[in-house]
Design a protein around this motif. Structure first.
Motif, PDB file in Angstrom:
ATOM      1  N   THR A 118      -0.200  -0.295  -4.559  1.00  0.00           N
ATOM      2  CA  THR A 118       0.718   0.302  -5.520  1.00  0.00           C
ATOM      3  C   THR A 118       1.809  -0.672  -5.958  1.00  0.00           C
ATOM      4  O   THR A 118       1.878  -1.796  -5.459  1.00  0.00           O
ATOM      5  CB  THR A 118       1.307   1.612  -4.953  1.00  0.00           C
ATOM      6  OG1 THR A 118       1.918   2.329  -6.023  1.00  0.00           O
ATOM      7  CG2 THR A 118       2.343   1.342  -3.858  1.00  0.00           C
TER       8      THR A 118
ATOM      9  N   VAL B  47       0.850  -1.182   0.000  1.00  0.00           N
ATOM     10  CA  VAL B  47       0.000   0.000   0.000  1.00  0.00           C
ATOM     11  C   VAL B  47       0.887   1.234   0.000  1.00  0.00           C
ATOM     12  O   VAL B  47       1.876   1.304   0.739  1.00  0.00           O
ATOM     13  CB  VAL B  47      -0.926   0.016   1.236  1.00  0.00           C
ATOM     14  CG1 VAL B  47      -1.668   1.346   1.349  1.00  0.00           C
ATOM     15  CG2 VAL B  47      -1.918  -1.144   1.149  1.00  0.00           C
ATOM     16  N   GLY B  48       0.530   2.182  -0.850  1.00  0.00           N
ATOM     17  CA  GLY B  48       1.265   3.441  -0.900  1.00  0.00           C
ATOM     18  C   GLY B  48       0.362   4.616  -0.583  1.00  0.00           C
ATOM     19  O   GLY B  48      -0.861   4.537  -0.717  1.00  0.00           O
ATOM     20  N   GLN B  49       1.007   5.690  -0.164  1.00  0.00           N
ATOM     21  CA  GLN B  49       0.250   6.915   0.123  1.00  0.00           C
ATOM     22  C   GLN B  49       0.223   7.785  -1.121  1.00  0.00           C
ATOM     23  O   GLN B  49       1.219   7.885  -1.839  1.00  0.00           O
ATOM     24  CB  GLN B  49       0.931   7.667   1.266  1.00  0.00           C
ATOM     25  CG  GLN B  49       0.217   8.932   1.698  1.00  0.00           C
ATOM     26  CD  GLN B  49       0.961   9.631   2.813  1.00  0.00           C
ATOM     27  OE1 GLN B  49       1.215   9.045   3.861  1.00  0.00           O
ATOM     28  NE2 GLN B  49       1.336  10.875   2.574  1.00  0.00           N
ATOM     29  N   THR B  50      -0.924   8.407  -1.370  1.00  0.00           N
ATOM     30  CA  THR B  50      -1.030   9.319  -2.503  1.00  0.00           C
ATOM     31  C   THR B  50      -2.087  10.357  -2.151  1.00  0.00           C
ATOM     32  O   THR B  50      -2.378  10.567  -0.969  1.00  0.00           O
ATOM     33  CB  THR B  50      -1.343   8.547  -3.798  1.00  0.00           C
ATOM     34  OG1 THR B  50      -1.371   9.451  -4.891  1.00  0.00           O
ATOM     35  CG2 THR B  50      -2.675   7.805  -3.732  1.00  0.00           C
ATOM     36  N   THR B  51      -2.632  11.014  -3.146  1.00  0.00           N
ATOM     37  CA  THR B  51      -3.696  11.988  -2.887  1.00  0.00           C
ATOM     38  C   THR B  51      -4.879  11.701  -3.798  1.00  0.00           C
ATOM     39  O   THR B  51      -4.730  11.063  -4.843  1.00  0.00           O
ATOM     40  CB  THR B  51      -3.220  13.425  -3.177  1.00  0.00           C
ATOM     41  OG1 THR B  51      -2.640  13.429  -4.470  1.00  0.00           O
ATOM     42  CG2 THR B  51      -2.220  13.904  -2.143  1.00  0.00           C
ATOM     43  N   ASP B  52      -6.057  12.186  -3.408  1.00  0.00           N
ATOM     44  CA  ASP B  52      -7.209  12.060  -4.303  1.00  0.00           C
ATOM     45  C   ASP B  52      -7.331  13.361  -5.107  1.00  0.00           C
ATOM     46  O   ASP B  52      -6.493  14.251  -4.998  1.00  0.00           O
ATOM     47  CB  ASP B  52      -8.475  11.697  -3.523  1.00  0.00           C
ATOM     48  CG  ASP B  52      -9.062  12.868  -2.763  1.00  0.00           C
ATOM     49  OD1 ASP B  52      -8.401  13.931  -2.679  1.00  0.00           O
ATOM     50  OD2 ASP B  52     -10.192  12.728  -2.250  1.00  0.00           O
TER      51      ASP B  52
ATOM     52  N   GLN C  78      -6.621  15.419  -1.004  1.00  0.00           N
ATOM     53  CA  GLN C  78      -6.623  14.782   0.324  1.00  0.00           C
ATOM     54  C   GLN C  78      -5.659  13.608   0.336  1.00  0.00           C
ATOM     55  O   GLN C  78      -5.553  12.890  -0.660  1.00  0.00           O
ATOM     56  CB  GLN C  78      -7.980  14.138   0.592  1.00  0.00           C
ATOM     57  CG  GLN C  78      -9.119  14.997   0.952  1.00  0.00           C
ATOM     58  CD  GLN C  78     -10.222  14.082   1.515  1.00  0.00           C
ATOM     59  OE1 GLN C  78     -10.276  13.813   2.708  1.00  0.00           O
ATOM     60  NE2 GLN C  78     -11.074  13.588   0.641  1.00  0.00           N
ATOM     61  N   ARG C  79      -5.068  13.346   1.487  1.00  0.00           N
ATOM     62  CA  ARG C  79      -4.222  12.162   1.630  1.00  0.00           C
ATOM     63  C   ARG C  79      -5.081  10.908   1.437  1.00  0.00           C
ATOM     64  O   ARG C  79      -6.190  10.827   1.955  1.00  0.00           O
ATOM     65  CB  ARG C  79      -3.596  12.170   3.026  1.00  0.00           C
ATOM     66  CG  ARG C  79      -2.626  11.042   3.252  1.00  0.00           C
ATOM     67  CD  ARG C  79      -1.812  11.304   4.505  1.00  0.00           C
ATOM     68  NE  ARG C  79      -2.635  11.193   5.699  1.00  0.00           N
ATOM     69  CZ  ARG C  79      -2.153  11.352   6.954  1.00  0.00           C
ATOM     70  NH1 ARG C  79      -0.885  11.625   7.146  1.00  0.00           N
ATOM     71  NH2 ARG C  79      -2.958  11.239   7.994  1.00  0.00           N
ATOM     72  N   ALA C  80      -4.557   9.954   0.699  1.00  0.00           N
ATOM     73  CA  ALA C  80      -5.319   8.729   0.423  1.00  0.00           C
ATOM     74  C   ALA C  80      -4.332   7.581   0.254  1.00  0.00           C
ATOM     75  O   ALA C  80      -3.130   7.794   0.071  1.00  0.00           O
ATOM     76  CB  ALA C  80      -6.149   8.897  -0.848  1.00  0.00           C
ATOM     77  N   TYR C  81      -4.853   6.370   0.334  1.00  0.00           N
ATOM     78  CA  TYR C  81      -3.998   5.172   0.232  1.00  0.00           C
ATOM     79  C   TYR C  81      -4.505   4.281  -0.886  1.00  0.00           C
ATOM     80  O   TYR C  81      -5.695   4.230  -1.178  1.00  0.00           O
ATOM     81  CB  TYR C  81      -3.986   4.424   1.575  1.00  0.00           C
ATOM     82  CG  TYR C  81      -3.520   5.328   2.680  1.00  0.00           C
ATOM     83  CD1 TYR C  81      -2.159   5.545   2.884  1.00  0.00           C
ATOM     84  CD2 TYR C  81      -4.433   6.043   3.448  1.00  0.00           C
ATOM     85  CE1 TYR C  81      -1.722   6.435   3.848  1.00  0.00           C
ATOM     86  CE2 TYR C  81      -4.002   6.937   4.415  1.00  0.00           C
ATOM     87  CZ  TYR C  81      -2.643   7.130   4.603  1.00  0.00           C
ATOM     88  OH  TYR C  81      -2.207   8.024   5.540  1.00  0.00           O
ATOM     89  N   VAL C  82      -3.571   3.561  -1.498  1.00  0.00           N
ATOM     90  CA  VAL C  82      -3.926   2.739  -2.663  1.00  0.00           C
ATOM     91  C   VAL C  82      -2.918   1.595  -2.793  1.00  0.00           C
ATOM     92  O   VAL C  82      -1.757   1.744  -2.384  1.00  0.00           O
ATOM     93  CB  VAL C  82      -3.944   3.647  -3.929  1.00  0.00           C
ATOM     94  CG1 VAL C  82      -2.547   4.150  -4.264  1.00  0.00           C
ATOM     95  CG2 VAL C  82      -4.555   2.941  -5.122  1.00  0.00           C
TER      96      VAL C  82
END
Lengths: 438, 492
Positions: free
Chosen positions: A310, A295-300, A304-308
């Motif tokens: 990756t 899982v990586g951190q990204t933005t929407d 906003q901070r979001a996770y996906v």
């Protein structure tokens, strides 16, 4: 009992909508000779109350570690879990969910995995961790596989036989691929034979493996092996016990490229051997090689901070036969349990637990000495050691007759593990029975 | 956006404590890490590096995970038509059973006479699992579907090696197969050959025949396949593979589509794995734990992973004496806790209940297909089993993609179906309702799908910008992969 919500009149209505009359017509594409005649040879279904009785009766036939003190370890440990853990794990949004492939509807699970990855990095000191693998043994096999694939043709895996024997067996099965050539170096006095390991490590070596503490609970001096394998441009892999990492040198401090281990002691019940979780952490340069979900951190779109999920180009559903591993489902809920456990006990609590385990083990050793029993190997240990016993099976039977689940039977010793759950009274009784005082 | 647990760190707030120590010993320094020994542990083995785990109070920790759970979606939350994943209802009694201390608190190395109930359950599960797909024996060791495939393909390799047939270095996999099939074959060291599908979405027999050479160890097949279609010529497929000296592998991911109605073992399959977390009602756990027991026909029994449970008189024990076994793919005996739940499921349903579950799964899938065909393109619109494929061909006229439809479903409270799989159908959306959905739920879903189709014409931007109702908008996956941030770091 059945869990199909549509009663017969609704089934008929649905069939009529499609211009059908019977459910059997839905299987007209399966030749009659391939269809089950009559029915499967299985007992008739049970109502919930009957089922409950059947299950309770089966469970009652087992002696459990909740009722009997146990000194079994050997890869699975009887630690205490805070009560909050079990209740939170029953939040059905967690346990009835699928893998979080749709990030917008799975942020809670993705964030939990991200936090788990961070905690595994904290424990191991390494840069990147995956979302979990099946268990300690298969995680080690995956790590060795990665080392071989990564080395472009090198096949040799140098490993000491002081590693858990089941890990070695799993590694052997994985080597059926022809990509791994496992060289098992016999240990000496319960620990890895450094000279033997060093002479086995050569230019063809993809990786060398040390387990810390090893199968016998003993501490391995990993430094010479680390130096030797790195000198040959191979990877240094450590299999570690997560509880021990609160006080023992981390894989990063030992210079490991990859750390794997059995995560069960972190909040997962013994459950007769599973489900557990394998954890894996690696140095940054292996980030795009390691197996499993990350899982990586990204933005929407709103920033906003979001996770996906990756780095999926490593994985089977994208790369098929070119994937770095075939793993798909892992042990997400067990990983969630592990991170909840670490949260509930906290860093200081984990240290206290690790220290208590060691203190109890040392106490037991001292008490054993008083009744003339000694350790098979005179080596530093963490929470487990092999006690010299002439007839281990008979010793275990005697312990059981005294209400104690004994140790893992070695040839001429009992491998005994001490967790924070054990009391002084339980250890005193263990010593008294084995020392012939009871 | 909720804080990470690390951002809730308050030093001293965690009140976890152990019982007071009953042992006093001067040898234990209270200051680690430092340069001195701790008990029997010499300083050289002690950790110097800091370990920054969060310190959070119990109530804040409980609220943290409770909040995370509200940002997730399970089968208990609503309809979850995720194709090939069989997201059926997970009966609650099974959760209760697995947590009984008599199952949950058993150490795997306890003596056999202290775990007779667990061994009996394990043994009966081996027997029941063999009966359902018509195999001769099972190992419950693999931890997941792909892990079962791995064990199964190892068995195929060991079988050919035992026969000194070393030239079989390839495995055939249809182009519609799950990604795990070619990946598993590769992990065991086989070269993967792809077999084409014919225009009816089934294995192309001519292509299969031409590829079944003496270098091929076997064929991995899912039946019903990932298009939800039963491979009607399965007996011919089996004959081609067997006549060529190969073995036929059954990927049990789609077993729910034929369970109790037809058996892979009767179709000519030699090796099979089943997914307890799909077909047998155990929860998916947000990505595991599952269980992927592997079963075989008689000629392959001796290659199964060890140990297997055996019954002698009224006693049960594990048998490790299997000289030709592929060995172990997992520690101990597999995911026992999951096996308990699946055992309870099979016991609850019985023979008739399992068949009815399958029939209703197929009924629900065909009903949805029938009701969606006017609004969505269905590439292979004929009798399906437990799942079927639609795509966005009709909606593409308004610039709408399958992904956008999937995201729009989130706004209406659904978990989207599987998308962009199988790879042989462009813009595929794979819908598997399972048997545990009521007609009312299905009708609501149908209405929602029709509404989305209408929106695609009348207000396509609404669909393109979905989801709007979720806790976050669409995410930037490209940056996530290009500049990976895979752990929290203080101050970053």
């Amino acid at each position: 009992m059945k869990y199909t919500p549509n009663p017969p009149q609704i089934v008929d209505e649905m069939l009529r909508t499609m211009g059908l009359t019977t459910l059997e017509e839905l299987f007209s594409d399966i030749k009659p000779e391939l269809q089950v005649k009559n029915s499967l040879n299985l007992p008739a279904g049970l109502g919930e109350l009957e089922l409950r009785r059947v299950l309770k009766n089966l469970a009652a036939k087992n002696l459990n570690t909740d009722d009997y003190p146990s000194f079994l370890g050997a890869g699975a440990y009887d630690h205490y879990f805070p009560a909050a853990l079990e209740q939170l794990l029953l939040r059905s949004e967690f346990y009835t969910a699928y893998t979080p492939y749709q990030p917008e509807i799975s942020q809670g699970i993705l964030q939990a995995i991200f936090e788990y990855q961070t905690m595994i990095c904290q424990l191991t000191g390494l840069d990147v961790a995956n979302a979990s693998l099946y268990d300690g043994g298969s995680a080690l096999a995956e790590a060795c596989n990665l080392a071989c694939i990564n080395s472009k043709g090198k096949k040799k895996v140098v490993i000491s036989d002081t590693v858990h024997p089941e890990y070695l067996e799993i590694l052997k099965a994985y080597s059926l691929s022809g990509r791994l050539e496992v060289v098992v170096v016999p240990g000496q006095d319960g620990v890895a034979d450094t000279a033997g390991m060093l002479s086995a490590i050569d230019r063809e070596t993809a990786c060398a493996v040390i387990q810390q503490p090893n199968f016998y609970g003993l501490l391995e001096d990993a430094a010479p092996v680390e130096k030797a394998v790195h000198a040959q441009k191979g990877l240094f892999i450590m299999a570690v016990d997560p509880i021990s990492l609160a006080i023992l040198k981390s894989p990063a401090e030992w210079g490991a490229d990859l750390a794997v281990g059995e995560g069960q002691p972190l909040g997962n019940s013994l459950s007769f051997g599973g489900p557990y979780l394998g954890f894996m952490a690696a140095t940054k340069n292996l980030m795009r090689k390691i197996p499993g979900r990350i899982v990586g951190q990204t933005t929407d779109l709103d920033g906003q901070r979001a996770y996906v999920l990756t780095l999926q180009a490593r994985e089977q559903h994208i790369r098929r036969e070119l994937a770095t591993s075939n793993i798909c489902s892992n042990e997400a809920l067990c990983a969630l349990a592990a991170s909840m456990y670490l949260t509930f006990v906290g860093g200081q609590g984990l240290k206290e637990i690790a220290k208590r385990c060691h203190q109890l083990a040392v106490y037991a050793e001292q008490e054993f000495q008083k009744v003339g029993l000694e350790l098979k190997y005179k080596q530093p240990y963490f929470r487990e050691f092999a006690l010299k016993v002439s007839e281990p099976a008979a010793a275990n039977r005697k312990l059981l007759a005294n209400g104690i689940i004994g140790g893992y039977e070695l040839e001429d010793a009992l491998l005994l593990a001490f967790t924070e759950k054990r009391t002084k009274a339980e250890i005193d009784k263990l010593v008294a029975v084995l020392g012939g005082k009871i | 956006m909720p804080k990470l647990i690390f951002e809730k760190h308050v030093p001293g707030s965690n009140a976890f404590s152990l019982p007071s120590s009953e042992i006093s010993d001067q040898a234990f320094s209270e200051q680690i890490p430092d340069q001195t020994n701790f008990g029997r542990i010499p300083a050289q083995f002690l950790r110097q590096e800091a370990m920054n785990l969060p310190e959070v109070s119990e109530v804040e920790a409980v609220r943290h995970y409770t909040e995370l759970s509200t940002r997730a979606y399970g089968v208990d939350s609503g309809f979850y038509p995720l194709g090939s994943c069989t997201m059926k209802y997970n009966p609650k009694i099974n959760e209760w059973a697995a947590r009984l201390p008599g199952f949950a608190c058993l150490h795997p190395y306890q003596p056999a006479d202290t775990v007779q109930g667990a061994l009996q359950l394990y043994y009966e599960m081996q027997e029941m699992l063999a009966e359902i797909p018509g195999m001769d024996g099972f190992s419950l060791q693999p931890a997941a579907g792909a892990h079962g495939e791995l064990a199964g393909v190892m068995i195929m390799k060991a079988y050919h090696q035992q026969r000194q047939d070393h030239k079989r270095t390839k495995i055939m996999v249809p182009d519609s197969a799950h990604g795990t099939n070619p990946a598993s074959a590769n992990v065991v060291g086989f070269e993967v050959i792809e077999v084409k599908s014919n225009p009816r979405g089934l294995v192309d027999l001519d292509d299969l025949r031409s590829k079944m050479t003496e270098e091929v160890a076997g064929l991995m097949l899912t039946n019903p396949n990932t298009l939800g279609l039963f491979e009607e010529e399965i007996q011919e497929i089996a004959a081609i593979v067997h006549d060529g000296g190969g073995l036929l592998y059954y990927d049990g991911a789609n077993l729910n589509g034929i369970m109790g109605v037809a058996r892979p073992g009767d179709m000519g399959f030699d090796v099979i794995h089943v997914n307890l977390h799909k077909t047998f009602g155990t929860p998916h756990g947000g990505g595991g734990p599952g269980a992927g027991p592997v079963g075989v026909k008689a000629k392959l029994l001796e290659f199964l992973p060890k140990p297997v449970a055996v019954k002698e008189g009224e006693q049960y024990r594990f048998n490790y004496d299997l000289p030709l076994s592929i060995g172990k793919v997992k520690n101990f005996y597999g995911n026992f806790g999951v096996i308990v739940k699946a055992y309870a499921y099979i016991k609850a349903l019985g023979a008739e209940g399992l068949k009815e579950a399958c029939q209703h799964a197929v009924l629900n899938a065909n009903y949805l297909r029938h009701q969606l065909r006017d609004t969505y393109h269905i590439p292979l619109d004929r009798l399906c089993k437990h799942e079927f494929i639609i795509n966005s061909k009709k909606q593409a006229e308004n610039g709408i993609t399958t992904l956008q439809i999937a995201k729009r479903l989130i706004d209406f409270g659904y978990h989207p179906p599987t998308v962009y799989f199988p790879l042989i159908v462009s813009e595929a959306m794979m819908i598997e309702p399972t048997e545990t959905e009521s007609k009312e739920r299905l009708d609501d879903f149908i209405q929602t799908m029709r509404n989305i189709a209408r929106e695609s014409v009348e207000n396509p931007e609404l669909v393109k910008q979905a989801p709007q109702q979720a806790v976050i908008k669409r995410v930037d996956e490209v940056t996530a992969a290009r500049k990976p941030v895979v752990k929290w770091e203080a101050g970053v």
